[in-house]
Design an enzyme around this catalytic site. Structure first.
Site, PDB file in Angstrom:
ATOM      1  N   GLU A 190     -19.236  16.253 -16.959  1.00 51.95           N
ATOM      2  CA  GLU A 190     -19.977  15.460 -18.113  1.00 51.95           C
ATOM      3  C   GLU A 190     -21.109  14.480 -17.481  1.00 51.95           C
ATOM      4  O   GLU A 190     -20.493  13.587 -16.835  1.00 51.95           O
ATOM      5  CB  GLU A 190     -18.745  14.546 -18.405  1.00 51.95           C
TER       6      GLU A 190
ATOM      7  N   HIS B  60     -13.003   7.238 -24.495  1.00 51.74           N
ATOM      8  CA  HIS B  60     -13.911   8.041 -25.332  1.00 51.74           C
ATOM      9  C   HIS B  60     -14.104   7.415 -26.814  1.00 51.74           C
ATOM     10  O   HIS B  60     -13.946   8.360 -27.744  1.00 51.74           O
ATOM     11  CB  HIS B  60     -13.248   9.429 -25.305  1.00 51.74           C
TER      12      HIS B  60
ATOM     13  N   HIS C 234     -18.573  16.926 -23.765  1.00 52.60           N
ATOM     14  CA  HIS C 234     -17.619  17.238 -23.133  1.00 52.60           C
ATOM     15  C   HIS C 234     -16.888  18.562 -23.124  1.00 52.60           C
ATOM     16  O   HIS C 234     -15.946  19.083 -23.478  1.00 52.60           O
ATOM     17  CB  HIS C 234     -16.242  16.233 -23.800  1.00 52.60           C
TER      18      HIS C 234
HETATM   19  C1  GLA Z   1     -12.443  12.870 -19.280  1.00 49.57           C
HETATM   20  C2  GLA Z   1     -11.597  12.146 -18.364  1.00 49.57           C
HETATM   21  C3  GLA Z   1     -10.183  12.879 -17.960  1.00 49.57           C
HETATM   22  C4  GLA Z   1      -9.488  13.019 -19.404  1.00 49.57           C
HETATM   23  C5  GLA Z   1     -10.365  14.054 -20.297  1.00 49.57           C
HETATM   24  C6  GLA Z   1      -9.837  14.250 -21.798  1.00 49.57           C
HETATM   25  O1  GLA Z   1     -12.655  14.124 -18.638  1.00 49.57           O
HETATM   26  O2  GLA Z   1     -12.252  12.119 -17.113  1.00 49.57           O
HETATM   27  O3  GLA Z   1      -9.397  11.746 -17.476  1.00 49.57           O
HETATM   28  O4  GLA Z   1      -9.251  12.097 -20.200  1.00 49.57           O
HETATM   29  O5  GLA Z   1     -11.613  13.188 -20.448  1.00 49.57           O
HETATM   30  O6  GLA Z   1      -8.882  14.772 -21.535  1.00 49.57           O
END
Ligand code: GLA
Length: 388
Positions: free
Chosen positions: A353, A141, A215
Site C-alpha cells: 500500500e 483505515h 489495499h
Molecule cells: C493494513 C495494516 C494491517 C491490517 C490490514 C487490514 O495493511 O497494516 O495491520 O490492519 O491493513 O487487515
C-alpha cells in the site's frame, strides 16, 4: 437457394472471425472493451454498478462503485495464461462482509492513528478507535464506515490505448469525526501496456487530514489457496519505521541493512519472516512502512517489485508517495470465504500500500498529512504487470 447457401457460409465465416478476435486466454489477443453493468443493490436499495475493463492483451480489471473496490485483476503468466490475482468476493453481498479491506480504496486516513487522536490548528479531534493490535486501541483505515464502505459514483471513459473509471465521493464535514467537506476522485485506468493505475485527488473546504490508500491483496500465482512465502520481493527503500506493540511508528526511521526487513535485493518473503527480530515479533510478521528512496517530492518512483517464480508473473509498483506498507497477510485466518468459496488462509496474499507515513498527524518528523482549502491532494499508484 444458392444465395442462401453463400449467405450462410459468409455468416459462418464472420462468426469465426468474430470468435477468434475475442479474448483468448491462451493467445492474449483481445478486443479492448469497457463494459458497465448493475452489480446489485445495497441494503438501502441504492444501485451499485460494476465496470469490466479489458485491454488489447487480454488483461482484465473489474472495479465497482461500492468502496471504489478493485474486484479482480487478471494478468498472463509466462505461458500466456490469464488468472485472477487478488483476494475478494464473487458478488456484492460478499463485498458487504469485507472486514479485511480486500481491493479497497481506504480513507479518509488509511493505516493507523494512535489512540484515534490528532490535533489540527490547536484543536483536538477524537476519531473512532476501531482496531487494537497488541491490545492497544487505535484508529484504522478511516474508522467504522470508511471510504471502503461507502457508495462512490463511477464514470467510465476511454482514451487512446486505455480505458478506465473515475469514481467520485463527497465526504461530509464531520464524517467519521474528520473536519472539512472532502471531495475525492479515485480513477482506475487500464492501458494496453498492462499497467493498471489507481490515482486519487482530493480537495477540502476546511483544513483536514488524509492518507487515501489502495489495499489490494496479491497472490501472483493465481491460486489463492497457496502461500505467498515463495514470492520474491524487492522494496526500493533503505529505511523502515519501527513500531510499538500497537503497530504505531515510534518516530524512529531505522536502516533496513542487516535486518530481515532488508528487501533492497529480491528476497523470498518467507526466507526470514520467522526470525527472532523485534519488528517481526511486534508485527506478527511483515506489517510495516518502508520509507521510499524517491527524493524528488511527488515524482513517480519505483516502490516495489514482486515476482512469483512459478508462474513467472511480475508486479512492479510505482508511486509519488513517501512510503509503502508491506503487510504479509498475517491476520488472514481462514474465516473469510471469498471467490469460488475459497477460505483465505494465513499469508495467502500480501498488500503493498503506497501511502503517507502511518500516524503522521502525531509525528512531527513525518511528511504532512494536512490538506487545506486551495490545495489538491494527489496520490498515484501504478501497477505494472509482466511475466518471464
Ligand atoms: C493494513 C495494516 C494491517 C491490517 C490490514 C487490514 O495493511 O497494516 O495491520 O490492519 O491493513 O487487515
Amino acid at each position: 437457394m444458392k444465395l442462401f447457401h453463400s449467405t450462410s457460409t459468409l455468416l459462418t465465416a464472420l462468426l469465426m472471425i468474430l470468435a477468434s478476435s475475442c479474448s483468448d486466454p491462451e493467445n492474449n489477443e483481445a478486443q479492448p472493451t469497457l463494459e458497465t453493468s448493475v452489480y446489485g443493490t445495497l441494503p438501502d436499495e441504492q444501485e451499485v454498478k460494476i465496470f469490466t475493463l479489458t485491454n488489447a492483451n487480454g488483461m482484465t480489471a473489474k472495479v465497482t462503485e461500492y468502496g471504489a473496490i478493485l474486484v479482480s485483476v487478471t494478468s498472463a503468466d509466462k505461458n500466456g495464461k490469464q488468472a485472477d490475482l487478488t483476494h475478494g468476493y464473487d458478488d456484492l453481498d460478499g463485498w458487504l462482509t469485507n472486514t479485511s479491506y480486500f481491493g479497497s480504496s481506504v480513507g479518509r486516513f488509511g493505516n493507523r492513528i494512535a489512540d484515534g487522536k490528532f490535533t489540527l490548528d490547536e484543536k483536538e479531534y477524537q476519531l473512532a478507535t476501531n482496531n487494537d493490535p497488541g491490545g492497544i486501541p487505535c484508529h484504522l483505515h478511516g474508522g467504522i464506515k470508511g471510504f471502503d464502505k461507502v457508495l462512490w459514483k463511477g464514470e467510465p471513459f476511454e482514451t487512446k490505448g486505455a480505458r478506465g473509471v473515475k469514481f467520485t465521493y463527497v465526504s461530509p464535514d464531520g464524517e467519521e469525526g474528520y473536519p472539512g467537506k472532502l471531495t475525492v476522485e479515485t480513477t482506475y485506468t487500464l492501458n494496453d501496456k498492462d499497467e493498471l493505475s489507481w490515482e486519487t485527488q482530493a480537495t477540502t473546504d476546511a483544513p483536514t487530514i488524509l492518507n487515501i490508500v489502495h489495499h489490494s491483496y496479491w497472490n501472483l500465482s493465481g491460486d489463492s489457496s497457496t502461500s505467498i512465502n515463495d514470492h520474491e520481493l524487492t522494496l526500493f527503500a533503505d529505511h523502515y519505521l519501527p513500531t510499538n506493540a500497537g503497530l504505531i511508528p515510534t518516530g524512529e526511521k531505522a536502516p533496513v541493512s542487516g535486518t530481515p526487513l532488508d528487501f533492497t535485493e529480491a528476497t523470498p518473503i518467507g526466507k526470514r519472516v520467522e526470525e527472532d527480530f523485534e519488528a517481526l515479533k511486534l508485527g506478527g510478521g511483515y506489517d510495516h512502512a518502508w520509507v521510499l528512496r524517491g527524493d524528488k517530492e511527488g515524482e513517480l518512483t519505483k516502490a516495489a517489485r514482486l515476482h512469483d517464480p512459478k508462474s513467472g508473473r511480475i508486479l512492479e509498483i510505482l508511486t509519488n508517495q513517501p512510503a509503502i506498507q508491506f503487510y504479509g497477510g498475517n491476520f488472514l485466518d481462514g474465516k473469510a470465504t471469498g471467490k469460488n468459496g475459497q477460505k483465505y488462509q494465513y499469508r495467502t496474499a500480501l498488500c503493498l500500500e503506497t501511502e503517507g507515513w502511518p500516524d503522521a498527524p502525531n509525528n512531527p518528523s513525518a511528511p504532512s498529512a494536512v490538506l487545506r482549502p486551495g490545495e489538491t491532494y494527489h496520490h498515484i499508484m501504478v501497477h505494472r504487470f509482466s511475466a518471464e
